[in-house]
Design a protein around this motif. Structure first.
Motif, mmCIF file in Angstrom:
data_model
loop_
_atom_site.group_PDB
_atom_site.id
_atom_site.type_symbol
_atom_site.label_atom_id
_atom_site.label_comp_id
_atom_site.label_asym_id
_atom_site.label_seq_id
_atom_site.Cartn_x
_atom_site.Cartn_y
_atom_site.Cartn_z
ATOM 1 N N ALA A 199 0.592 18.900 18.455
ATOM 2 C CA ALA A 199 1.223 19.129 19.755
ATOM 3 C C ALA A 199 0.212 19.133 20.901
ATOM 4 C CB ALA A 199 1.994 20.443 19.734
ATOM 5 N N GLY A 200 -0.940 19.753 20.731
ATOM 6 C CA GLY A 200 -1.905 19.832 21.817
ATOM 7 C C GLY A 200 -2.954 18.741 21.797
ATOM 8 N N MET A 201 -2.847 17.812 20.868
ATOM 9 C CA MET A 201 -3.848 16.754 20.728
ATOM 10 C C MET A 201 -3.530 15.575 21.638
ATOM 11 S SD MET A 201 -5.982 17.691 18.396
ATOM 12 C CE MET A 201 -6.082 19.004 17.229
ATOM 13 N N PRO A 202 -4.563 14.842 22.033
ATOM 14 C CA PRO A 202 -4.310 13.613 22.803
ATOM 15 C C PRO A 202 -3.616 12.545 21.932
ATOM 16 C CG PRO A 202 -6.652 14.197 22.812
ATOM 17 C CD PRO A 202 -5.958 15.147 21.898
ATOM 18 N N TRP A 203 -3.019 11.551 22.588
ATOM 19 C CA TRP A 203 -2.254 10.528 21.874
ATOM 20 C C TRP A 203 -3.118 9.741 20.905
ATOM 21 C CZ3 TRP A 203 -3.679 5.482 22.109
ATOM 22 C CH2 TRP A 203 -4.559 5.126 23.131
ATOM 23 N N TRP A 204 -4.379 9.519 21.269
ATOM 24 C CA TRP A 204 -5.225 8.675 20.431
ATOM 25 C C TRP A 204 -5.577 9.337 19.112
ATOM 26 C CZ3 TRP A 204 -9.953 10.696 19.285
ATOM 27 C CH2 TRP A 204 -10.445 11.684 20.136
ATOM 28 N N VAL A 205 -5.483 10.663 19.041
ATOM 29 C CA VAL A 205 -5.738 11.346 17.773
ATOM 30 C C VAL A 205 -4.624 11.020 16.784
ATOM 31 C CG1 VAL A 205 -5.926 13.603 16.653
ATOM 32 C CG2 VAL A 205 -7.063 13.206 18.842
ATOM 33 N N LYS A 206 -3.357 11.079 17.257
ATOM 34 C CA LYS A 206 -2.220 10.791 16.382
ATOM 35 C C LYS A 206 -2.159 9.324 15.978
ATOM 36 C CE LYS A 206 0.889 12.719 19.124
ATOM 37 N NZ LYS A 206 2.174 13.168 19.658
ATOM 38 N N TRP A 207 -2.405 8.431 16.923
ATOM 39 C CA TRP A 207 -2.123 7.013 16.693
ATOM 40 C C TRP A 207 -3.346 6.187 16.325
ATOM 41 C CZ3 TRP A 207 2.684 6.468 15.789
ATOM 42 C CH2 TRP A 207 3.607 7.284 16.416
ATOM 43 N N ILE A 208 -4.560 6.722 16.492
ATOM 44 C CA ILE A 208 -5.765 5.952 16.149
ATOM 45 C C ILE A 208 -6.615 6.692 15.131
ATOM 46 C CG2 ILE A 208 -7.900 4.953 17.050
ATOM 47 C CD1 ILE A 208 -6.413 4.431 19.672
ATOM 48 N N ALA A 209 -7.006 7.925 15.427
ATOM 49 C CA ALA A 209 -7.956 8.649 14.574
ATOM 50 C C ALA A 209 -7.374 8.963 13.199
ATOM 51 C CB ALA A 209 -8.401 9.929 15.272
ATOM 52 N N VAL A 210 -6.162 9.484 13.140
ATOM 53 C CA VAL A 210 -5.572 9.868 11.852
ATOM 54 C C VAL A 210 -5.333 8.651 10.959
ATOM 55 C CG1 VAL A 210 -3.576 10.946 10.755
ATOM 56 C CG2 VAL A 210 -4.629 12.024 12.751
ATOM 57 N N PRO A 211 -4.744 7.541 11.455
ATOM 58 C CA PRO A 211 -4.607 6.368 10.581
ATOM 59 C C PRO A 211 -5.943 5.786 10.112
ATOM 60 C CG PRO A 211 -3.101 6.181 12.425
ATOM 61 C CD PRO A 211 -3.979 7.348 12.701
ATOM 62 N N VAL A 212 -6.951 5.806 10.984
ATOM 63 C CA VAL A 212 -8.267 5.293 10.581
ATOM 64 C C VAL A 212 -8.856 6.165 9.479
ATOM 65 C CG1 VAL A 212 -10.657 4.985 11.372
ATOM 66 C CG2 VAL A 212 -8.764 4.082 12.731
ATOM 67 N N ILE A 213 -8.746 7.474 9.612
ATOM 68 C CA ILE A 213 -9.253 8.377 8.576
ATOM 69 C C ILE A 213 -8.493 8.163 7.268
ATOM 70 C CG2 ILE A 213 -9.428 10.806 7.906
ATOM 71 C CD1 ILE A 213 -9.973 11.421 10.882
ATOM 72 N N ALA A 214 -7.173 7.982 7.352
ATOM 73 C CA ALA A 214 -6.378 7.749 6.145
ATOM 74 C C ALA A 214 -6.791 6.447 5.458
ATOM 75 C CB ALA A 214 -4.894 7.712 6.496
ATOM 76 N N ILE A 215 -7.052 5.410 6.237
ATOM 77 C CA ILE A 215 -7.483 4.140 5.646
ATOM 78 C C ILE A 215 -8.858 4.274 5.008
ATOM 79 C CG2 ILE A 215 -8.200 1.778 6.224
ATOM 80 C CD1 ILE A 215 -5.846 1.714 8.199
ATOM 81 N N VAL A 216 -9.747 5.016 5.651
ATOM 82 C CA VAL A 216 -11.085 5.209 5.084
ATOM 83 C C VAL A 216 -11.000 6.002 3.776
ATOM 84 C CG1 VAL A 216 -13.279 6.401 5.443
ATOM 85 C CG2 VAL A 216 -12.324 4.993 7.267
ATOM 86 N N VAL A 217 -10.184 7.049 3.767
ATOM 87 C CA VAL A 217 -10.097 7.901 2.580
ATOM 88 C C VAL A 217 -9.338 7.204 1.453
ATOM 89 C CG1 VAL A 217 -9.149 10.063 1.681
ATOM 90 C CG2 VAL A 217 -10.332 10.037 3.886
ATOM 91 N N PHE A 218 -8.193 6.594 1.780
ATOM 92 C CA PHE A 218 -7.334 6.005 0.759
ATOM 93 C C PHE A 218 -7.429 4.488 0.687
ATOM 94 C CE2 PHE A 218 -5.143 9.978 1.990
ATOM 95 C CZ PHE A 218 -5.202 10.620 0.764
ATOM 96 N N GLY A 219 -8.386 3.897 1.368
ATOM 97 C CA GLY A 219 -8.495 2.443 1.411
ATOM 98 C C GLY A 219 -8.689 1.815 0.047
ATOM 99 N N GLY A 220 -9.522 2.415 -0.771
ATOM 100 C CA GLY A 220 -9.754 1.880 -2.111
ATOM 101 C C GLY A 220 -8.502 1.935 -2.965
ATOM 102 N N LEU A 221 -7.768 3.028 -2.855
ATOM 103 C CA LEU A 221 -6.518 3.165 -3.597
ATOM 104 C C LEU A 221 -5.490 2.144 -3.125
ATOM 105 C CD1 LEU A 221 -4.770 4.763 -5.619
ATOM 106 C CD2 LEU A 221 -4.133 6.238 -3.701
ATOM 107 N N ILE A 222 -5.374 1.976 -1.818
ATOM 108 C CA ILE A 222 -4.428 1.006 -1.267
ATOM 109 C C ILE A 222 -4.804 -0.401 -1.712
ATOM 110 C CG2 ILE A 222 -3.602 -0.029 0.885
ATOM 111 C CD1 ILE A 222 -3.958 2.788 2.149
ATOM 112 N N ALA A 223 -6.085 -0.723 -1.665
ATOM 113 C CA ALA A 223 -6.533 -2.049 -2.092
ATOM 114 C C ALA A 223 -6.275 -2.262 -3.580
ATOM 115 C CB ALA A 223 -8.015 -2.223 -1.779
ATOM 116 N N SER A 224 -6.458 -1.246 -4.385
ATOM 117 C CA SER A 224 -6.192 -1.364 -5.820
ATOM 118 C C SER A 224 -4.714 -1.612 -6.092
ATOM 119 C CB SER A 224 -6.623 -0.090 -6.542
ATOM 120 O OG SER A 224 -8.001 0.095 -6.424
ATOM 121 N N VAL A 225 -3.848 -0.882 -5.403
ATOM 122 C CA VAL A 225 -2.408 -1.056 -5.602
ATOM 123 C C VAL A 225 -1.970 -2.442 -5.157
ATOM 124 C CG1 VAL A 225 -0.145 -0.251 -4.824
ATOM 125 C CG2 VAL A 225 -1.886 1.400 -5.479
#
Length: 70
Positions: A6-32
């Motif tokens: 709620a108190g975060m800027p828009w770029w945290v929701k729409w840029i930072a969180v998806p980028v972190i998710a891709i970095v963390v789960f990227g190998g799993l996504i690529a494997s699937v």
């Protein structure tokens, strides 16, 4: 979840969180995705081989039966 962002800027929701998710789960996504592509390729090869065998058997059976008519 909304309260957390709620108190975060828009770029945290729409840029930072998806980028972190891709970095963390990227190998799993690529494997699937790789497994799904490999499985579809194997299914395609199976369908082509079975179709080829059916075509050859039908062609052989029709040509042998037409020779029997002579």
């Amino acid at each position: 979840m909304r309260e957390i962002f709620a108190g975060m800027p828009w770029w945290v929701k729409w840029i930072a969180v998806p980028v972190i998710a891709i970095v963390v789960f990227g190998g799993l996504i690529a494997s699937v995705v790789g497994f799904v592509v490999w499985l579809l390729f194997k299914v395609l090869i199976f369908v082509v081989l079975v179709g080829g065998i059916v075509f050859l058997v039908r062609k052989f059976m029709s040509s042998s039966s037409s020779r029997g008519d002579w």
